[in-house]
Scaffold this active site. Structure first.
Site, mmCIF file in Angstrom:
data_model
loop_
_atom_site.group_PDB
_atom_site.id
_atom_site.type_symbol
_atom_site.label_atom_id
_atom_site.label_comp_id
_atom_site.label_asym_id
_atom_site.label_seq_id
_atom_site.Cartn_x
_atom_site.Cartn_y
_atom_site.Cartn_z
ATOM 1 N N GLU A 61 0.821 -1.224 0.000
ATOM 2 C CA GLU A 61 0.000 0.000 0.000
ATOM 3 C C GLU A 61 0.849 1.265 0.000
ATOM 4 O O GLU A 61 0.846 2.054 0.953
ATOM 5 C CB GLU A 61 -0.964 -0.013 1.193
ATOM 6 C CG GLU A 61 -2.036 -1.076 1.039
ATOM 7 C CD GLU A 61 -3.165 -0.989 2.059
ATOM 8 O OE1 GLU A 61 -2.966 -0.393 3.121
ATOM 9 O OE2 GLU A 61 -4.249 -1.525 1.791
ATOM 10 N N GLU B 36 -5.453 -8.219 -1.369
ATOM 11 C CA GLU B 36 -6.167 -8.076 -0.094
ATOM 12 C C GLU B 36 -7.621 -7.741 -0.394
ATOM 13 O O GLU B 36 -7.914 -6.907 -1.255
ATOM 14 C CB GLU B 36 -5.604 -6.931 0.750
ATOM 15 C CG GLU B 36 -4.304 -7.239 1.431
ATOM 16 C CD GLU B 36 -3.836 -6.116 2.348
ATOM 17 O OE1 GLU B 36 -4.690 -5.441 2.960
ATOM 18 O OE2 GLU B 36 -2.611 -5.920 2.445
#
Ligand code: BG6
Length: 489
Positions: free
Chosen positions: A197, A382
């Site tokens: 991320e 995810e």
């Protein structure tokens, strides 16, 4: 069949939330090891000494100030220290993943298990051995590892003593660490992610930045981009089978209304998320970002070769997390981070207990958006439902069952949209690794009670419990999804 027969079904974890063993096997401390637990109503804090030696605490967005150093305080509970102890349970956990039929398992390497301070030239052999054993165990069951090299952690020594990512030296330390992984795990792991991320790294825990000066943030981030590109180059050189991806938190984003001004603002909000992908997929800073930095008079020190490095180090695939969607509105700072308390409500969607707006159709839109824009293979690394599970106990007080139909409903709806994106829209999607396939510590709140797993871990928010593992209803459901290659949901 909608999904290709070699589609990589699996699950995802990260060392600082899962592995534990923080002081074992020669491991050094990371920035996450000085981060206390919070809750839905109380933000997590870092314990640190300020430049005058006063013990203080700061939340994620409170600048600690130049000269501050993260410290572990005796008697405090730090969730990463034990996490859910994959370190001692890896054989048992991998056997459970294999039972579900995993073809792939996403995990991260703890940088300080290999390089306790971060700046050593050679790796800690015990750390290398641990990960090699884990990969061998995975291969025993034909499970392909997907390895994140950096999931939100930074050696504490580099943050405290060397300026973290603000310093160019950290690029060299990181690339040495990545090279060590490619050398030692060659033939065992072929899929890699450089930084988790990358659009959520704007704090001390991840970058080692001590102020809220934009210059400091952009400088650190520039070094991360360069380190990532060098890592891609290095990985390709070491083994032509290596596939190295980027990772971004990406949600569907809707303009608040149909006014032209709202739409223009929406484009700017999209750019805030997309420019990270632009740099890593196209190999240069997009013109809109360059102009913005110019306007804000932000100066980034760049080495002469950086342009070439970024160009040569573009990624092989895009990994992204998808949990919720957001609404863009002028004057609102739209963020893809876990704290959605200030998000604009979407009347068409329901929220989970943490205020995340659940949106399976948005996943199909995002898959289209990313594939159209970059034409690179995509991997949902995810996705999942974080919620409170209530186990059922037998007469002896043992856990008998965990009925998590809400999790099954969430995943079923998202996989159904993924399927449409592949079958009807022609998106090149290579894998799906739902988050926290086994219960682990929440990154946002540090709680245990925000659970994502197919496997329940008996542990509470203070790290107390037997750490025994139990299969939830979703375990058997996902097992059948994999077994039928997504045909039966
Ligand atoms: C992503 C992170 O932001 O979302 C994970 O990569 C994190 O580390 C996951 O755990 C879910 O967020 P949370 O706050 O529910 O743990």
């Amino acid at each position: 069949m909608a999904f290709p027969k070699d589609f990589l079904w699996g699950g995802a974890t990260a060392a600082n939330q899962y592995e534990g063993g923080y002081d074992q096997g020669g491991r050094g401390l990371s920035t996450q090891d000085v981060r206390k637990a919070g809750s839905r109503t109380k933000k997590r804090t870092v314990t640190y000494l300020d430049r005058d030696g006063n013990l203080k605490e700061a939340t994620r967005f409170e600048p600690m100030g130049i000269g501050s150093k993260g410290v572990v305080v005796e008697g405090e509970y730090y969730p990463s220290h034990q996490a859910v102890d994959f370190y001692h349970h890896y054989k048992e956990d991998i056997a459970l993943f294999a039972e579900m039929g995993f073809r792939c398992f996403r995990m991260s390497i703890s940088w300080t298990r290999l390089f306790p301070r971060g700046d050593e030239e050679t790796a800690n052999e015990e750390g290398v051995r641990f990960y090699r054993d884990v990969f061998i165990e995975l291969r025993k069951y034909d499970i392909e590892p997907l390895v994140t090299l950096n999931h939100f952690d930074l050696p504490l020594y580099l943050a405290n003593e060397k300026g973290g990512w603000v310093s160019r030296d950290t690029v060299g330390y990181f690339v040495n660490y990545a090279r060590t992984c490619f050398e030692n795990f060659s033939g065992l792991a072929h899929y890699w992610i450089t930084f988790n991320e990358i659009n959520c790294m704007l704090d001390w825990n991840k970058l080692g930045i001590l102020t809220d000066e934009p210059d400091e943030f952009y400088q650190a981030l520039h070094h991360v981009f360069v380190a990532s590109a060098l890592t891609v180059r290095e990985g390709h050189r070491k083994d032509s089978r290596n596939r190295i991806g980027m990772m971004v938190a990406y949600g569907a984003m809707y303009p608040f209304d149909c006014s032209p001004d709202t739409y223009l603002n929406h484009l700017h909000c999209m750019h805030n998320m997309q420019w990270y992908c632009d740099v890593q997929c196209r190999g240069y800073y997009p013109s809109y970002k360059k102009k913005e930095l110019e306007r804000l008079q932000i100066h980034i020190e760049q080495a002469e070769e950086d342009e070439r490095i970024l160009k040569e180090g573009t990624v092989d695939f895009i990994g992204f997390s998808y949990y919720f969607s957001v609404v863009s509105k002028a004057g609102i700072n739209v963020m893809m981070t876990g704290d959605q308390s200030h998000a604009v409500e979407n009347p068409y969607l329901k929220k989970n207990e943490w205020g995340w707006q659940i949106d399976p159709v948005g996943l199909r839109s995002v898959l289209n958006e990313l594939y159209d824009r970059y034409q690179k293979p995509l991997w949902i690394v995810e996705n999942g439902y974080g919620g409170i599970d209530t186990p059922e106990y037998d007469f002896e007080g043992d856990i008998k069952a965990i009925h998590d139909d809400y999790r099954i409903a969430y995943l079923r709806a998202h996989i159904a949209e993924m399927k449409k994106a592949v079958e009807l829209d022609g998106v090149d999607l290579i894998g799906y690794t739902p988050w926290g396939c086994i219960d682990l510590i929440s990154a946002g709140t540090g709680e245990m009670s925000k659970r994502y797993g197919f496997i329940y871990v008996e542990m509470d928010d203070q790290g107390r419990g037997s750490l025994r593992r139990f299969r939830k209803d979703s375990f058997y459901w996902y097992q059948n999804v994999i077994h039928t290659n997504g045909e039966e949901l």
